[in-house]
Scaffold this active site. Structure first.
Site, mmCIF file in Angstrom:
data_model
loop_
_atom_site.group_PDB
_atom_site.id
_atom_site.type_symbol
_atom_site.label_atom_id
_atom_site.label_comp_id
_atom_site.label_asym_id
_atom_site.label_seq_id
_atom_site.Cartn_x
_atom_site.Cartn_y
_atom_site.Cartn_z
ATOM 1 N N HIS A 49 -13.230 2.949 -0.145
ATOM 2 C CA HIS A 49 -13.182 1.960 0.951
ATOM 3 C C HIS A 49 -13.790 0.615 0.525
ATOM 4 O O HIS A 49 -14.207 -0.171 1.365
ATOM 5 C CB HIS A 49 -13.967 2.425 2.199
ATOM 6 N N GLU A 62 -7.998 -4.975 5.094
ATOM 7 C CA GLU A 62 -7.884 -4.766 3.650
ATOM 8 C C GLU A 62 -6.692 -5.535 3.072
ATOM 9 O O GLU A 62 -6.762 -6.037 1.952
ATOM 10 C CB GLU A 62 -7.732 -3.263 3.362
ATOM 11 N N ARG A 95 -13.353 15.984 7.263
ATOM 12 C CA ARG A 95 -14.185 16.242 6.077
ATOM 13 C C ARG A 95 -15.635 16.452 6.488
ATOM 14 O O ARG A 95 -16.137 15.764 7.375
ATOM 15 C CB ARG A 95 -14.113 15.061 5.107
ATOM 16 N N ARG A 135 -2.687 -2.064 -3.402
ATOM 17 C CA ARG A 135 -3.905 -1.280 -3.178
ATOM 18 C C ARG A 135 -3.884 -0.115 -4.168
ATOM 19 O O ARG A 135 -2.891 0.617 -4.244
ATOM 20 C CB ARG A 135 -3.927 -0.747 -1.755
ATOM 21 N N ASN A 165 0.878 -1.171 0.000
ATOM 22 C CA ASN A 165 0.000 0.000 0.000
ATOM 23 C C ASN A 165 0.918 1.225 0.000
ATOM 24 O O ASN A 165 1.479 1.575 1.028
ATOM 25 C CB ASN A 165 -0.886 -0.035 1.251
#
Ligand code: ADP
Length: 404
Positions: free
Chosen positions: A180, A385, A241, A91, A7
């Protein structure tokens, strides 16, 4: 088969080496501060204490070279030779509309990932740097790209299109992509295994609540709705956010304060969310501390966070004509029992009944936290993940070997 999962971020490379199909982690690590004054590699191998190496590392190519050296180091390594690595899984954040599943890396894929750098400027260029470095360093090893967007490509046009002139979709591919995806897919699959039911028979809502937060409706194993949109700014309240917002708020503030588009983007992405409302922190643990010390804005930011999440759960149950399982994952979802309790409160009309004691006892582990009589099962499933990427890479690399 030995699968290396990579990643790569802007200044970091996270990696895990798996033995598959046993799903055993042989080694893992994090290389930080690539391109900065003093890069640091934290590496650990099963049964060994952590190793820390400080070294000047200019770019991802050099970084991966160091990672491969450590992985095959006689003392700290997990393989004798890097030739033992059978495949690499990467990823990749944005695969656009083209990639609906994980895929072997080829020239076409590389050019799509490059094309989507414009829409994922904080991720795709660095994901690509990782792929290109591995292609050079391990030229005969199959590389697999696992996209964050791919799982959401099953969403129907009436759910992924915005009600703006169609031309902008046709010409600029403005639509909901969702992110995601690897996490939502992993926890949905895992929850079905825990419940002992096929995912194809279930209507599931997965809540990924980390620094970034998103929620997905998974019906019959397919994503049918998700809260992040064209970018990861839409949807739930996040650390920094804003999530959903009347677009007119942005125009109003830009006109009123003379802000440029990039200043506004910065405010909504970096200065909003839990941080913006509380003015305390973007980190949920700090928000809790401040709330407990009596800070009313920390309390307010939590209430906004919970309310938005609850609204989405109701909406997604409506989209799927009911709900069988609700799943919480990522830093907040896995650890914050009070958030889980608050969000599930007053949802008995939907068939959600949380067992308060079970819920309070669970931190960072797989568990069913609903009462035995709850029609909807509520679960905590820690996301993984890296394992999902390793599983996909294993399947694709195995298929390639068998096809040869
Ligand atoms: P990322 O999106 O960076 O992977 P994580 O999934 O690690 O983020 O989630 C980070 C969030 O999880 C932070 O807001 C952090 O405060 C929150 N978190 C971690 N542990 C706890 C805890 N015990 N209680 C409440 N929140 C927690």
């Amino acid at each position: 088969m030995k699968i290396l999962v990579i990643n790569s971020g802007s200044s970091s490379i996270k990696y895990q080496l798996f033995s598959m199909p046993q799903e055993k982690i042989l080694a893992r690590g994090l290389l930080e501060r690539i391109g900065l004054s003093c890069s640091v590699l934290h590496h650990s191998r099963e049964g060994n204490s952590e190793l820390e190496i400080s070294k000047q590392i200019r770019n991802h190519h050099q970084g991966l070279k160091v990672v491969l050296e450590v992985l095959s180091h006689p003392e700290y390594g997990a393989v004798e030779d890097i030739d033992e690595i059978d495949a690499v899984g990467h990823r990749v954040v944005h695969g656009g509309e083209k990639y609906t599943a994980s895929c072997l890396v080829d020239d076409d894929l590389v050019s799509t990932v490059r094309e989507f750098c414009e829409l994922a400027p904080l991720h795709n260029p660095h994901n690509l740097a990782g792929i290109e470095a591995c292609q050079k360093l391990l030229p005969s090893v199959p590389q697999v790209a696992v996209f964050d967007t791919a799982f959401h490509q099953s969403i129907a046009d009436h759910a992924y299109l915005y009600a703006i002139p169609y031309l902008y979709y046709e010409k600029y591919r403005v639509r909901r992509y969702g992110f995601h995806g690897t996490s939502h897919r992993y926890v949905a699959l895992r929850a079905a295994q825990i419940l002992g039911q096929p995912l194809t028979d279930l209507r599931v809502i997965t809540c990924h609540l980390g620094n970034g937060c998103s929620i997905t409706a998974v019906k019959g194993g397919k994503s049918v709705e998700t809260s992040m949109g064209f970018t990861p700014l839409e949807g739930l309240v996040m650390g920094t956010r804003s999530g959903d917002l009347d677009p007119a708020v942005a125009f109003y503030l830009m006109e009123k304060l003379g802000l440029s588009a990039s200043q506004m983007k910065q405010i909504l992405n970096k200065k909003s969310g839990l941080l913006g409302v509380s003015e305390v922190s973007n980190d949920m643990r700090d928000i809790w501390k401040a709330k407990e010390a009596g800070n009313p804005r920390a309390d307010l930011s939590l209430r906004i966070f919970w309310h938005r999440l609850k609204k989405y759960i109701g909406a997604y149950a409506a989209v799927m004509n009911g709900l069988d399982a609700l799943i919480f994952t990522a830093g907040i979802g896995e650890n914050d029992c009070q958030t889980r309790e608050k969000v599930c409160q007053g949802m008995d009309y939907l068939g959600i009944e949380i067992d308060k004691d079970r819920n309070a006892a669970i931190q960072g582990e797989e568990a069913v936290i609903s009462t035995d009589s709850s029609r909807v099962k509520v679960l905590v499933v820690p996301t993984n993940e890296e394992l999902m990427i390793a599983q996909d890479t294993y399947q694709i690399a195995k298929g390639k070997t068998e096809g040869q």
